[in-house]
Design a protein around this motif. Structure first.
Motif, mmCIF file in Angstrom:
data_model
loop_
_atom_site.group_PDB
_atom_site.id
_atom_site.type_symbol
_atom_site.label_atom_id
_atom_site.label_comp_id
_atom_site.label_asym_id
_atom_site.label_seq_id
_atom_site.Cartn_x
_atom_site.Cartn_y
_atom_site.Cartn_z
ATOM 1 N N ILE A 24 38.250 -38.694 16.596
ATOM 2 C CA ILE A 24 37.618 -39.744 17.067
ATOM 3 C C ILE A 24 37.171 -39.417 18.661
ATOM 4 O O ILE A 24 36.143 -39.319 19.106
ATOM 5 C CB ILE A 24 38.269 -41.352 17.359
ATOM 6 C CG1 ILE A 24 38.547 -41.983 15.746
ATOM 7 C CG2 ILE A 24 37.701 -41.991 18.164
ATOM 8 C CD1 ILE A 24 39.322 -42.946 15.581
ATOM 9 N N ASN A 25 38.424 -38.562 19.123
ATOM 10 C CA ASN A 25 37.925 -38.322 20.693
ATOM 11 C C ASN A 25 37.101 -37.046 20.805
ATOM 12 O O ASN A 25 36.633 -36.989 21.635
ATOM 13 C CB ASN A 25 39.518 -37.835 21.235
ATOM 14 C CG ASN A 25 40.345 -39.093 21.327
ATOM 15 O OD1 ASN A 25 39.915 -40.208 21.529
ATOM 16 N ND2 ASN A 25 41.757 -39.009 21.370
ATOM 17 N N THR A 26 36.687 -36.502 19.743
ATOM 18 C CA THR A 26 35.926 -35.186 19.710
ATOM 19 C C THR A 26 34.428 -35.934 19.990
ATOM 20 O O THR A 26 33.454 -35.053 20.741
ATOM 21 C CB THR A 26 35.791 -34.485 18.636
ATOM 22 O OG1 THR A 26 35.149 -35.122 17.631
ATOM 23 C CG2 THR A 26 36.882 -33.794 18.196
ATOM 24 N N GLY A 27 34.161 -37.179 19.639
ATOM 25 C CA GLY A 27 32.763 -37.843 20.010
ATOM 26 C C GLY A 27 31.889 -37.263 18.824
ATOM 27 O O GLY A 27 30.789 -37.840 19.077
ATOM 28 N N GLY A 116 28.179 -38.220 5.445
ATOM 29 C CA GLY A 116 27.351 -38.701 6.466
ATOM 30 C C GLY A 116 27.888 -37.977 7.539
ATOM 31 O O GLY A 116 28.974 -38.308 7.980
ATOM 32 N N ILE A 117 27.490 -36.890 8.187
ATOM 33 C CA ILE A 117 27.987 -36.014 9.191
ATOM 34 C C ILE A 117 27.190 -36.107 10.565
ATOM 35 O O ILE A 117 25.986 -35.834 10.089
ATOM 36 C CB ILE A 117 28.412 -34.675 8.698
ATOM 37 C CG1 ILE A 117 29.081 -34.682 7.400
ATOM 38 C CG2 ILE A 117 28.761 -33.966 9.823
ATOM 39 C CD1 ILE A 117 28.971 -33.146 6.770
ATOM 40 N N ILE A 118 27.854 -36.419 11.656
ATOM 41 C CA ILE A 118 27.234 -36.262 12.865
ATOM 42 C C ILE A 118 26.663 -35.043 13.040
ATOM 43 O O ILE A 118 27.226 -33.921 13.040
ATOM 44 C CB ILE A 118 27.976 -36.960 13.927
ATOM 45 C CG1 ILE A 118 28.448 -38.437 13.817
ATOM 46 C CG2 ILE A 118 27.353 -36.723 15.315
ATOM 47 C CD1 ILE A 118 29.515 -38.755 14.503
ATOM 48 N N ARG A 119 25.335 -35.050 13.308
ATOM 49 C CA ARG A 119 24.355 -33.802 13.389
ATOM 50 C C ARG A 119 24.998 -32.714 14.194
ATOM 51 O O ARG A 119 25.004 -31.434 13.975
ATOM 52 C CB ARG A 119 22.844 -34.088 13.977
ATOM 53 C CG ARG A 119 22.085 -32.730 13.744
ATOM 54 C CD ARG A 119 20.649 -33.218 14.314
ATOM 55 N NE ARG A 119 19.696 -32.905 13.289
ATOM 56 C CZ ARG A 119 18.447 -33.217 13.613
ATOM 57 N NH1 ARG A 119 18.077 -33.810 14.450
ATOM 58 N NH2 ARG A 119 17.682 -32.645 12.494
ATOM 59 N N GLU A 120 25.880 -33.058 15.444
ATOM 60 C CA GLU A 120 26.390 -32.199 16.171
ATOM 61 C C GLU A 120 27.525 -31.503 15.872
ATOM 62 O O GLU A 120 28.044 -30.452 16.303
ATOM 63 C CB GLU A 120 26.682 -32.775 17.665
ATOM 64 C CG GLU A 120 25.598 -33.134 18.428
ATOM 65 C CD GLU A 120 24.913 -34.445 17.978
ATOM 66 O OE1 GLU A 120 24.098 -34.983 18.568
ATOM 67 O OE2 GLU A 120 25.310 -35.208 17.083
ATOM 68 N N ASN A 121 28.127 -32.045 14.575
ATOM 69 C CA ASN A 121 29.408 -31.400 14.082
ATOM 70 C C ASN A 121 29.162 -30.317 13.137
ATOM 71 O O ASN A 121 29.396 -30.483 11.859
ATOM 72 C CB ASN A 121 29.993 -32.467 13.392
ATOM 73 C CG ASN A 121 31.703 -32.172 12.892
ATOM 74 O OD1 ASN A 121 31.961 -31.109 12.808
ATOM 75 N ND2 ASN A 121 32.349 -33.158 12.746
ATOM 76 N N ALA A 122 28.660 -29.202 13.724
ATOM 77 C CA ALA A 122 28.101 -28.096 12.934
ATOM 78 C C ALA A 122 29.280 -27.528 12.037
ATOM 79 O O ALA A 122 29.138 -26.918 10.870
ATOM 80 C CB ALA A 122 27.733 -27.107 13.849
#
Length: 166
Positions: A24-27, A116-122
């Motif tokens: 969570i803390n990674t945003g 479903g992965i937040i786009r920035e989470n490469a």
């Protein structure tokens, strides 16, 4: 590192929740802003498909499935959650967990896993691709974090080659 992949039990929750909070803390790991109570988390995840990477008494990471729908026609479709402890990322633990989760899900009759992965989470996108997931598309600005920032979500899917094929 000589860790083992095993079944998550209720007694693992404190460490699982700690790792979840690190995500969570990674945003960029989840839109969740706080850790749910064990009972809420437990009721929203499939009991037969929950794994942890364990080194002695320490949990290094975890993976679990949650149902995508209550409709019986989607009984073989589930959503993946996977989180690795901050100090253990990039060491192959995620791949071991996800590979084992895929195998366990097929043993339990699941034919489709989705994420479903937040786009920035490469890193998570690369992990899923390495484990046989493919990118379906992108939902643009689909959710807003508590800080007001909008994020795109990459939809990924893995179809079983052994379950649900005719």
């Amino acid at each position: 590192m000589n860790y083992e992949i095993g079944v998550m039990i209720k007694e693992d929750w404190e460490e699982v929740a700690r790792i979840y909070l690190e995500g969570i803390n990674t945003g960029k790991a989840t839109f969740q802003s706080d850790i749910p109570a064990w009972e809420n988390w437990n009721n929203s995840h499939i009991t037969s498909c929950r794994l942890v990477a364990r080194l002695g008494n320490k949990i290094l990471g975890w993976a679990a499935l949650s149902p995508t729908s209550s409709r019986c026609v989607y009984a073989g479709v589930a959503e993946v959650s996977i989180y690795i402890g901050e100090e253990y990322r990039g060491k192959g633990i995620g791949k071991a967990l996800l590979t084992n989760l895929v195998k366990l899900s097929e043993e339990d009759g699941f034919w489709t896993l989705q994420s479903g992965i937040i786009r920035e989470n490469a890193a998570s996108i690369a992990l899923h691709k390495a484990c046989g997931f493919r990118e379906l598309g992108i939902r643009e600005k689909v959710a807003k974090m508590s800080n007001g920032k909008w994020h795109d979500v990459v939809l990924m899917e893995r179809r079983s080659k052994v379950v649900g094929v005719n």
